[in-house]
Design a protein around this motif. Structure first.
Motif, PDB file in Angstrom:
ATOM      1  N   PRO A  29       0.834  -1.213   0.000  1.00 35.44           N
ATOM      2  CA  PRO A  29       0.000   0.000   0.000  1.00 35.44           C
ATOM      3  C   PRO A  29       0.860   1.252   0.000  1.00 35.44           C
ATOM      4  CG  PRO A  29      -0.849  -1.610   1.563  1.00 35.44           C
ATOM      5  CD  PRO A  29       0.454  -2.153   1.068  1.00 35.44           C
ATOM      6  N   PRO A  30       0.411   2.312  -0.662  1.00 37.09           N
ATOM      7  CA  PRO A  30       1.234   3.533  -0.790  1.00 37.09           C
ATOM      8  C   PRO A  30       1.769   4.070   0.532  1.00 37.09           C
ATOM      9  CG  PRO A  30      -0.685   3.672  -2.206  1.00 37.09           C
ATOM     10  CD  PRO A  30      -0.855   2.427  -1.402  1.00 37.09           C
ATOM     11  N   LYS A  31       0.942   4.072   1.592  1.00 37.59           N
ATOM     12  CA  LYS A  31       1.409   4.599   2.874  1.00 37.59           C
ATOM     13  C   LYS A  31       2.568   3.772   3.426  1.00 37.59           C
ATOM     14  CE  LYS A  31      -2.936   6.748   4.340  1.00 37.59           C
ATOM     15  NZ  LYS A  31      -4.014   6.770   5.361  1.00 37.59           N
ATOM     16  N   VAL A  32       2.498   2.464   3.226  1.00 35.96           N
ATOM     17  CA  VAL A  32       3.578   1.587   3.696  1.00 35.96           C
ATOM     18  C   VAL A  32       4.833   1.812   2.860  1.00 35.96           C
ATOM     19  CG1 VAL A  32       4.274  -0.800   4.091  1.00 35.96           C
ATOM     20  CG2 VAL A  32       1.907  -0.100   4.488  1.00 35.96           C
ATOM     21  N   PHE A  33       4.648   1.955   1.543  1.00 39.01           N
ATOM     22  CA  PHE A  33       5.802   2.201   0.671  1.00 39.01           C
ATOM     23  C   PHE A  33       6.490   3.515   1.041  1.00 39.01           C
ATOM     24  CE2 PHE A  33       7.999   3.793  -3.018  1.00 39.01           C
ATOM     25  CZ  PHE A  33       8.642   2.669  -3.510  1.00 39.01           C
ATOM     26  N   ILE A  34       5.695   4.546   1.289  1.00 39.12           N
ATOM     27  CA  ILE A  34       6.263   5.840   1.679  1.00 39.12           C
ATOM     28  C   ILE A  34       7.088   5.708   2.957  1.00 39.12           C
ATOM     29  CG2 ILE A  34       5.667   8.154   2.534  1.00 39.12           C
ATOM     30  CD1 ILE A  34       3.313   8.120   0.581  1.00 39.12           C
ATOM     31  N   ARG A  35       6.604   4.882   3.868  1.00 39.75           N
ATOM     32  CA  ARG A  35       7.334   4.680   5.126  1.00 39.75           C
ATOM     33  C   ARG A  35       8.719   4.095   4.871  1.00 39.75           C
ATOM     34  NH1 ARG A  35       3.660   1.505   8.469  1.00 39.75           N
ATOM     35  NH2 ARG A  35       4.578  -0.392   7.616  1.00 39.75           N
ATOM     36  N   TYR A  36       8.799   3.123   3.974  1.00 43.30           N
ATOM     37  CA  TYR A  36      10.099   2.510   3.688  1.00 43.30           C
ATOM     38  C   TYR A  36      10.982   3.419   2.831  1.00 43.30           C
ATOM     39  CZ  TYR A  36       8.688  -1.749   5.958  1.00 43.30           C
ATOM     40  OH  TYR A  36       8.286  -2.654   6.904  1.00 43.30           O
ATOM     41  N   ALA A  37      10.363   4.209   1.965  1.00 40.89           N
ATOM     42  CA  ALA A  37      11.137   5.191   1.199  1.00 40.89           C
ATOM     43  C   ALA A  37      11.739   6.228   2.134  1.00 40.89           C
ATOM     44  CB  ALA A  37      10.244   5.859   0.155  1.00 40.89           C
ATOM     45  N   ALA A  38      10.957   6.666   3.116  1.00 45.13           N
ATOM     46  CA  ALA A  38      11.460   7.620   4.103  1.00 45.13           C
ATOM     47  C   ALA A  38      12.589   6.999   4.921  1.00 45.13           C
ATOM     48  CB  ALA A  38      10.333   8.079   5.019  1.00 45.13           C
ATOM     49  N   LEU A  39      12.441   5.720   5.271  1.00 42.58           N
ATOM     50  CA  LEU A  39      13.492   5.030   6.018  1.00 42.58           C
ATOM     51  C   LEU A  39      14.783   4.964   5.207  1.00 42.58           C
ATOM     52  CD1 LEU A  39      14.435   3.396   8.459  1.00 42.58           C
ATOM     53  CD2 LEU A  39      13.476   1.340   7.359  1.00 42.58           C
ATOM     54  N   ALA A  40      14.662   4.713   3.894  1.00 52.10           N
ATOM     55  CA  ALA A  40      15.836   4.662   3.034  1.00 52.10           C
ATOM     56  C   ALA A  40      16.540   6.016   2.998  1.00 52.10           C
ATOM     57  CB  ALA A  40      15.441   4.233   1.616  1.00 52.10           C
ATOM     58  N   PHE A  41      15.758   7.090   2.851  1.00 49.74           N
ATOM     59  CA  PHE A  41      16.361   8.421   2.781  1.00 49.74           C
ATOM     60  C   PHE A  41      17.007   8.799   4.115  1.00 49.74           C
ATOM     61  CE2 PHE A  41      16.101  13.087   3.147  1.00 49.74           C
ATOM     62  CZ  PHE A  41      16.885  13.433   2.056  1.00 49.74           C
ATOM     63  N   LEU A  42      16.309   8.540   5.209  1.00 51.64           N
ATOM     64  CA  LEU A  42      16.859   8.876   6.518  1.00 51.64           C
ATOM     65  C   LEU A  42      18.099   8.036   6.833  1.00 51.64           C
ATOM     66  CD1 LEU A  42      13.574   9.299   8.609  1.00 51.64           C
ATOM     67  CD2 LEU A  42      15.106  11.097   7.755  1.00 51.64           C
ATOM     68  N   SER A  43      18.129   6.816   6.328  1.00 51.03           N
ATOM     69  CA  SER A  43      19.311   5.976   6.526  1.00 51.03           C
ATOM     70  C   SER A  43      20.524   6.585   5.841  1.00 51.03           C
ATOM     71  CB  SER A  43      19.049   4.564   5.978  1.00 51.03           C
ATOM     72  OG  SER A  43      17.997   3.940   6.676  1.00 51.03           O
ATOM     73  N   PHE A  44      20.307   7.092   4.616  1.00 46.53           N
ATOM     74  CA  PHE A  44      21.423   7.710   3.896  1.00 46.53           C
ATOM     75  C   PHE A  44      21.881   8.984   4.587  1.00 46.53           C
ATOM     76  CE2 PHE A  44      22.949  10.686   0.610  1.00 46.53           C
ATOM     77  CZ  PHE A  44      24.098   9.992   0.241  1.00 46.53           C
ATOM     78  N   VAL A  45      20.928   9.814   5.022  1.00 46.72           N
ATOM     79  CA  VAL A  45      21.271  11.039   5.745  1.00 46.72           C
ATOM     80  C   VAL A  45      21.984  10.689   7.053  1.00 46.72           C
ATOM     81  CG1 VAL A  45      20.345  13.065   6.923  1.00 46.72           C
ATOM     82  CG2 VAL A  45      19.412  12.373   4.707  1.00 46.72           C
ATOM     83  N   GLY A  46      21.524   9.616   7.693  1.00 46.80           N
ATOM     84  CA  GLY A  46      22.152   9.178   8.934  1.00 46.80           C
ATOM     85  C   GLY A  46      23.596   8.763   8.733  1.00 46.80           C
ATOM     86  N   LEU A  47      23.904   8.212   7.562  1.00 49.52           N
ATOM     87  CA  LEU A  47      25.290   7.846   7.270  1.00 49.52           C
ATOM     88  C   LEU A  47      26.191   9.079   7.283  1.00 49.52           C
ATOM     89  CD1 LEU A  47      24.913   5.215   4.397  1.00 49.52           C
ATOM     90  CD2 LEU A  47      25.412   4.804   6.808  1.00 49.52           C
ATOM     91  N   ALA A  48      25.718  10.164   6.683  1.00 49.61           N
ATOM     92  CA  ALA A  48      26.500  11.403   6.660  1.00 49.61           C
ATOM     93  C   ALA A  48      26.667  11.963   8.075  1.00 49.61           C
ATOM     94  CB  ALA A  48      25.826  12.434   5.756  1.00 49.61           C
TER      95      ALA A  48
END
Length: 202
Positions: free
Chosen positions: A123-142
């Protein structure tokens, strides 16, 4: 008749999710190959023992998922494909892998998109949650690089983060479109099945 239909439906679902799992396993194999290419070329900044442990954990996680599918335990869950736990494991693995790449990290950001392609049917809301997790993970690396006092080019990071963000937003829109198409097809299939049942009754 209904019991036979239900058993046939479960068998079809199991075959479908097993094929998806096989595809995911092949993807993991290719990703592990990239890991060892990075180790051999000197881009992997952690120790070889760390890479071995990391690879072994991935293999164990896939064996665990295989056991769940093989025993049919996955059918007890709301989502028999176990997409969410598989995507979560993949994002954790990828984030750890990218953390150890250092300067070569940006060239493999596309792997985030590869992982999220397996979540496109959620479902779109679930996908958005994982997309946000991916982006925050990359930002967290920096952020972690900065905390560990690693050399960070802020300009390069901003470009990489911007490209990743725009791509993830596009993928969220695409996932929503796919979900709506699937819902329409499901409604039409149910309507057709209802008509067929009515004709059989006549």
């Amino acid at each position: 008749m209904s019991a036979m239909r239900e058993e046939t439906g479960e068998l079809a679902i199991q075959q479908l999710v097993t094929r998806r799992f096989a595809m995911a396993s092949v993807t993991y194999g290719l990703a592990l190959m990239l890991t060892w290419v990075a180790v051999a070329s000197g881009f992997y900044e952690a120790s070889t023992a760390s890479a071995i442990t990391h690879s072994a954990l991935i293999v164990v996680s896939q064996l665990l998922f295989f056991w769940l599918f093989h025993r049919g335990i996955n059918l007890r869950f709301k989502d028999p494909s176990l997409t969410e736990p598989q995507v979560l494991v993949a994002l954790l693995w990828l984030t750890y892998f990218l953390f150890n790449l250092g300067s070569a990290r940006g060239s493999l950001l596309v792997l985030y998109l590869l992982v999220l392609m397996f979540a496109v049917f959620l479902p779109p809301k679930v996908f958005i949650r994982y997309a946000a997790l991916a982006f925050l993970s990359f930002v967290g690396l920096a952020a972690l690089d900065y905390y560990l006092q690693r050399a960070v080019d802020s300009t390069v990071f901003l470009i990489q983060a911007s490209v990743l963000l725009v791509t993830l937003i596009w993928m969220c829109l695409f996932a929503g479109h796919v979900y709506r198409l699937r819902q329409r097809m499901r409604q039409r299939r149910f309507a057709l099945q209802a008509h067929q049942d009515t004709l059989r009754g006549m």
